[in-house]
Design an enzyme around this catalytic site. Structure first.
Site, PDB file in Angstrom:
ATOM      1  CG  LEU A 185      27.821  -3.096  74.623  1.00 36.41           C
ATOM      2  CD1 LEU A 185      28.429  -2.580  73.516  1.00 36.41           C
ATOM      3  CD2 LEU A 185      27.975  -1.591  75.422  1.00 36.41           C
ATOM      4  CD  GLU A 186      23.299  -9.253  71.912  1.00 33.59           C
ATOM      5  OE1 GLU A 186      22.423  -9.931  72.337  1.00 33.59           O
ATOM      6  OE2 GLU A 186      24.162  -9.547  71.135  1.00 33.59           O
ATOM      7  CD  GLU A 187      24.988  -4.353  80.035  1.00 39.11           C
ATOM      8  OE1 GLU A 187      24.568  -3.777  80.789  1.00 39.11           O
ATOM      9  OE2 GLU A 187      26.259  -4.426  79.882  1.00 39.11           O
TER      10      GLU A 187
END
Length: 380
Positions: free
Chosen positions: A142-144
């Site tokens: 996801l890396e948000e």
């Protein structure tokens, strides 16, 4: 990974539809029970469409972004492939024949899974997809940026828990993993509940690269994955009491090509200031460059390969249109040093972004370079 009925059948030359499974055979005088072919299975041996299970002594986790490079991977080393490209049933069959898991990419905007109903629906859709493609699990990427204890913070933690619970229930032996930044210290604004996420899934893939995404000191070119920074990130996860067996160390098979606004000396390449998530400077000033291109370029450069002993990484300099460029990258020397971290702290394993970045041509030099990169993943 253990050699169950599927592996034994392959080694003995029998096809699984003719294989009498021990649990179904009854007494020695009973007629054999035939295993039905798996509906929709794309493999010649339907046994190859059954999910793999068990834990490897050393996890070697690779990302694949599509194409046919997988035909040339070192299958003797791999344990899991995360498919970030188009679904390829041939890849699945080949991987399972080599006792290698194949897992889905799991990506969804976090705002879309704050609602519990939407979250469950998303997970169920991924389970259905994994089953239809005969896959072995999912890699959540996801890396948000997420603020501490925000609605997104709690939703993300619940997503990992629910994904793991449902996948493990619906696909016994399946693997659920989660990609995390090189350090748990809110890198790029990713203030996640790393402890709960690690407890919920099978393991974390620590993306120990892109470490210059936020440059707070001198705005100069640096290594993509400096050794001591890599080490400190792993140690930071362990200081949270995350079991080392829940950590897979990710290394880069690419580098960064930085145009210098001014080259003071080798290793002192001033960059254009490009802010990122609050930091005044970042690796956005450069462009990613695959290892295969680096190997074609380094010997034609002005300097050839240099080694920075502080960052424990190689680099070189070239010029184009009167502009100096400094390229920082990883090679077998720097990767093998990081792989020893895996051995020192008994981590779950090692992996890379991504397996497609090597040169798999039949050129003898390229073959040697590629073999050395695969070998570097194994700590001595």
């Amino acid at each position: 990974m253990g050699r169950g009925p599927r592996a034994w059948a392959r080694s003995s030359g029998l096809s699984l539809p003719l294989l009498c499974l021990w649990a179904a055979c009854g007494s020695a005088t009973s007629p054999p029970v035939l295993v039905s072919p798996v509906p929709g299975c794309p493999c010649r041996d339907p046994g190859l469409c059954r999910p793999l299970s068990g834990q490897n002594q050393l996890e070697v986790f690779a990302f694949d972004v599509g194409g046919q490079d997988w035909k040339h991977y070192d299958w003797s080393k791999l344990t899991t492939i995360a498919t970030f490209g188009a679904y390829d049933p041939q890849l699945l069959c080949h991987a399972h024949a080599n006792e290698v898991r194949v897992v889905l990419k799991g990506a969804v905007p976090i705002r879309d899974i704050i609602d519990q109903i939407n979250r469950t629906a998303w997970v169920l859709s991924k389970v259905r997809l994994a089953k239809s493609q005969f896959m072995d699990g999912i890699n959540l990427d996801l890396e948000e940026a997420v603020a501490y204890q925000s609605a997104e913070y709690f939703a993300l933690t619940q997503l990992v828990k629910e994904t793991t619970e449902i996948f493990h229930r619906e696909i016994p032996g399946s693997q659920v993993t989660f990609d995390v930044a090189w350090s748990p210290d809110c890198i790029d604004g990713r203030c996640y509940d790393y402890v709960e996420i690690a407890n919920s899934c099978d393991f974390l893939f620590v993306m120990s690269y892109d470490m210059q995404s936020q440059i707070w000191d001198d705005c100069v070119a640096k290594a993509n994955a400096p050794y001591y920074q890599t080490l400190s990130g792993v140690q930071a996860y362990m200081k949270l009491d995350i079991d080392p067996s829940k950590l897979v160390l990710g290394v880069p098979w690419y580098g960064y090509d930085y145009p210098c606004t001014h080259l003071f000396e080798a290793g002192r390449c001033a960059l254009k200031s490009v802010p990122f998530r609050g930091a005044p400077c970042s690796d956005v000033a450069g462009t990613q460059i695959p290892y295969k291109k680096i190997m074609q370029q380094v010997n034609k450069s002005i300097t050839g390969r240099f080694w920075d002993d502080y960052q424990k990484a190689p680099y070189y300099i070239y010029m184009v249109n009167k502009t100096y460029h400094e390229v920082w990258y990883d090679d077998p020397q720097s990767i093998s040093l990081k792989a020893l971290i895996v051995k020192k702290f008994n981590l779950r394993g090692v992996g890379m972004w991504n397996a497609n970045l090597l040169d798999y041509s039949k050129n003898a030099t390229a073959e040697k370079q590629t073999e050395e990169m695969w070998t570097a993943l194994y700590p001595l």
